[in-house]
Write a protein that holds these residues in place. Structure first.
Motif, PDB file in Angstrom:
ATOM      1  N   LYS A  14       1.012  -1.226   0.075  1.00 38.57           N
ATOM      2  CA  LYS A  14      -0.145  -0.140  -0.761  1.00 38.57           C
ATOM      3  C   LYS A  14       0.873   0.985   0.550  1.00 38.57           C
ATOM      4  O   LYS A  14       0.294   2.374  -0.723  1.00 38.57           O
ATOM      5  CB  LYS A  14      -0.885  -0.224   1.383  1.00 38.57           C
ATOM      6  CG  LYS A  14      -1.799  -1.058   1.111  1.00 38.57           C
ATOM      7  CD  LYS A  14      -3.277  -0.322   2.461  1.00 38.57           C
ATOM      8  CE  LYS A  14      -4.172   0.510   1.710  1.00 38.57           C
ATOM      9  NZ  LYS A  14      -5.233   1.092   2.945  1.00 38.57           N
ATOM     10  N   ILE A  15       1.638   1.082   0.703  1.00 40.89           N
ATOM     11  CA  ILE A  15       2.871   2.333   0.990  1.00 40.89           C
ATOM     12  C   ILE A  15       3.159   2.617  -0.119  1.00 40.89           C
ATOM     13  O   ILE A  15       3.301   3.712  -0.610  1.00 40.89           O
ATOM     14  CB  ILE A  15       3.728   1.885   2.115  1.00 40.89           C
ATOM     15  CG1 ILE A  15       3.371   1.901   3.756  1.00 40.89           C
ATOM     16  CG2 ILE A  15       5.303   2.514   1.322  1.00 40.89           C
ATOM     17  CD1 ILE A  15       3.312   3.302   3.868  1.00 40.89           C
ATOM     18  N   GLU A  16       4.040   1.491  -1.481  1.00 38.52           N
ATOM     19  CA  GLU A  16       4.341   1.540  -2.825  1.00 38.52           C
ATOM     20  C   GLU A  16       3.312   2.400  -3.801  1.00 38.52           C
ATOM     21  O   GLU A  16       4.039   2.798  -3.988  1.00 38.52           O
ATOM     22  CB  GLU A  16       5.012   0.143  -3.193  1.00 38.52           C
ATOM     23  CG  GLU A  16       6.175   0.425  -4.105  1.00 38.52           C
ATOM     24  CD  GLU A  16       6.440  -1.402  -4.469  1.00 38.52           C
ATOM     25  OE1 GLU A  16       5.501  -1.393  -4.631  1.00 38.52           O
ATOM     26  OE2 GLU A  16       7.524  -0.758  -4.802  1.00 38.52           O
ATOM     27  N   GLU A  17       2.212   1.773  -3.167  1.00 41.25           N
ATOM     28  CA  GLU A  17       0.956   2.933  -4.159  1.00 41.25           C
ATOM     29  C   GLU A  17       1.033   3.673  -4.456  1.00 41.25           C
ATOM     30  O   GLU A  17       1.012   4.650  -5.192  1.00 41.25           O
ATOM     31  CB  GLU A  17      -0.514   1.750  -4.271  1.00 41.25           C
ATOM     32  CG  GLU A  17      -0.548   0.109  -4.619  1.00 41.25           C
ATOM     33  CD  GLU A  17      -1.870  -0.659  -4.678  1.00 41.25           C
ATOM     34  OE1 GLU A  17      -2.457   0.193  -3.754  1.00 41.25           O
ATOM     35  OE2 GLU A  17      -1.070  -2.182  -4.740  1.00 41.25           O
ATOM     36  N   LYS A  18       1.409   4.070  -3.044  1.00 40.88           N
ATOM     37  CA  LYS A  18       1.121   5.476  -2.359  1.00 40.88           C
ATOM     38  C   LYS A  18       1.757   6.532  -3.416  1.00 40.88           C
ATOM     39  O   LYS A  18       2.123   7.246  -3.943  1.00 40.88           O
ATOM     40  CB  LYS A  18       0.940   5.838  -1.289  1.00 40.88           C
ATOM     41  CG  LYS A  18      -0.270   5.509  -0.797  1.00 40.88           C
ATOM     42  CD  LYS A  18      -0.853   6.353   0.809  1.00 40.88           C
ATOM     43  CE  LYS A  18      -1.836   6.294   1.176  1.00 40.88           C
ATOM     44  NZ  LYS A  18      -2.224   6.650   2.854  1.00 40.88           N
ATOM     45  N   LEU A  19       3.150   6.283  -2.883  1.00 42.19           N
ATOM     46  CA  LEU A  19       4.897   6.476  -3.710  1.00 42.19           C
ATOM     47  C   LEU A  19       4.508   6.426  -5.416  1.00 42.19           C
ATOM     48  O   LEU A  19       4.761   7.704  -5.804  1.00 42.19           O
ATOM     49  CB  LEU A  19       5.841   5.760  -3.372  1.00 42.19           C
ATOM     50  CG  LEU A  19       6.555   5.566  -1.374  1.00 42.19           C
ATOM     51  CD1 LEU A  19       6.969   4.464  -1.338  1.00 42.19           C
ATOM     52  CD2 LEU A  19       6.765   7.519  -1.222  1.00 42.19           C
TER      53      LEU A  19
END
Ligand SMILES: Cc1cc2nc3c(=O)[nH]c(=O)nc-3n(C[C@H](O)[C@H](O)[C@H](O)COP(=O)(O)OP(=O)(O)OC[C@H]3O[C@@H](n4cnc5c(N)ncnc54)[C@H](O)[C@@H]3O)c2cc1C
Length: 456
Positions: A447-452
């Motif tokens: 999820k963090i990667e998607e947000k990044l």
């Protein structure tokens, strides 16, 4: 000539220093002094003694003075250090029967005096016998005795010790009031996580617990030295059979400060990464000394038993002419309310923002193992990262499932400077009774990667 190492303090860090030093060097004279009448015990076990999971307090004693003596470590009980003369290399102790005094010479001095409860400014706080703090074995015994006779209790301040005592009192049938001067309980967590902890506690036991957030206890009243009512600054009047003050701790650093040693955050004793203080031949370990934060690289004061033991071990290696360079701390901590775990490591979103990081967070709520397993339970993980450097800054975990192992894994990652991208491929063990095919921790990272990606 044989060197004489004098250790002040016999809680966790002092005994660990003594034991490791003996293993490192069989010849040194090692003397450990404490103002208590026992050494080496687990303060961390006290809430579970009070709850009665551990019926016998003796089980919290890790090692007796006789065991230390057998390894050539001399133990001096009921000796309170009152002055360090760093030029003469002596410590003056007041010993039982007080106020008899002795002066002890040292080649090397280790200060391991720990911390003590912080007492807030409350009118009449010192006038009653049924107001307790929890730090020492005697406190645990006194609180357990008070609990057994009581129907109601009030806890002022709900951090790690407060939540463990709350469990003990509820388990033993009491009704409990909590007075908390923050907007939310467990203020070491971010507000969104604290609110979930509070919601869980009240959903489970709201008929027995009343939480008074965002207010200070200002006055205590009672009769014949027995407190029976607490008044808050918002005008609430709370009837109670006894009171716990768990509003934090302060370092026992006064004798070091008076001797002219440098102090730092919250008055804790300044040390370098070898635990040497600002003056030669004097070391400090455990709750009395300052730490360096692995994420922020700044000095901090995060007093914990896990840290105190490692520090004692590391200082002993250095005293024995070895080389132990302590990495620092993350404040990794865990506690629980019955089967609901609360844990964290690193810094919070609030702290990260205050320190100027490019903060990105994500929160996932997942089953901790395959959903079809009967023991599957929910956990919530909140990850905090720096979007610019892609560094992991911290994680908070709560829930009935196994949040702790995910937080421990992140501790390891942060300590080794693992960035988000490397962490994504982390090979975690999986079988249905233990985890999910994609662990909740990896879900959080995805999820963090998607947000990044969205942000670039
Ligand atoms: C109820 C409770 C639960 C806890 N739970 C956890 C947990 O789950 N996990 C965790 O990591 N940590 C926990 N902690 C914290 C942990 O117990 C401490 O971090 C740890 O004990 C610190 O060790 P220390 O040796 O530095 O200090 P202490 O254990 O406090 O020992 C210091 C000793 O020095 C003595 N002393 C002080 N001044 C003098 C003097 N002038 N002369 C002689 N002796 C002196 C004190 O009496 C004491 O015996 C808990 C603490 C409490 C109270």
């Amino acid at each position: 000539m044989t060197q004489r190492v004098v250790i002040i303090g016999g809680g966790a860090a002092g005994p660990k220093t003594a034991a490791k030093l003996r293993r490192e060097n069989p010849d040194m004279i090692i003397e450990m002094y404490t103002d208590e009448n026992h050494v080496s015990y687990s303060a961390c076990g006290l809430p579970y003694y009070i709850e009665n999971i551990i019926p016998d307090i003796e089980e919290l004693l890790v090692r007796s003075p006789e065991e230390f003596e057998r390894h050539g470590i001399k133990v001096f009980l009921e000796h309170k250090a009152i002055k360090i003369d760093k030029e003469k290399q002596t410590v003056i102790f007041e010993k039982h029967p007080y106020p008899e005094q002795i002066e002890v010479f040292y080649d090397i001095l280790v200060i391991a005096t720990g911390a003590r409860p912080y007492l807030p400014d409350i009118e009449n706080l010192h006038d009653f016998k049924n107001i307790y703090t929890l730090r020492k074995l005697e406190d645990g015994i006194a609180i357990k005795n008070a609990m057994k006779k009581a129907k109601t209790a009030t806890i002022i301040g709900l951090g790690y010790i407060g939540i463990e005592l709350l469990e003990a009192f509820i388990k033993n049938g009491l009704e409990v009031s909590v007075i908390n001067n923050h907007k939310f309980i467990m203020p070491m967590f971010d507000e969104d996580i604290s609110k979930q902890i509070e919601k869980h506690i009240l959903e489970k036991d709201g008929d027995k617990i009343k939480i008074y957030n965002n207010q200070h206890a200002v006055k205590i009243t009672g009769e014949n030295e027995i407190a029976s009512k607490i008044i808050t600054d918002k005008g609430n009047e709370i009837e109670t059979d006894f009171i716990i003050i768990s509003t934090g701790i302060v370092p026992n650093s006064e004798i070091a400060k008076e001797a002219g040693l440098k102090t730092g955050v919250k008055g804790s004793i300044w040390v370098n990464s070898h635990f040497a203080t600002s003056y030669p031949k004097i070391y400090a370990v455990g709750d009395c000394c300052e730490k360096t934060h692995i994420v922020t690289k700044k000095h901090c004061w995060l007093p914990l038993g896990s840290t105190a033991n490692k520090e004692g071990r590391c200082a002993a290696i250095n005293i024995a002419s070895g080389n132990c360079d302590f990495q620092g701390v993350l404040g990794a901590a865990v506690s629980r309310y019955f089967d609901y775990t609360v844990c964290m490591t690193g810094i919070t979103e609030r702290e990260a923002k205050a320190l100027g990081y490019d903060v990105l967070t994500t929160t996932v709520t997942k089953e901790d193992r395959a959903g079809y397993m009967p023991e599957a339970a929910t956990i919530t993980l909140k990850m905090i990262v720096d979007s610019k450097s892609r560094e992991i800054l911290g994680i908070q975990g709560i829930g009935n499932g196994d949040a702790e192992k995910r937080v421990a894994t992140v501790s390891m990652a942060i300590m080794n400077g693992v960035k988000i991208d490397e962490f994504m491929g982390l090979d975690l063990p999986y079988a249905p009774p233990f985890s999910t095919a994609i662990d909740p921790l990896l879900n959080a990272l995805q999820k963090i990667e998607e947000k990044l990606k969205e942000n670039t």
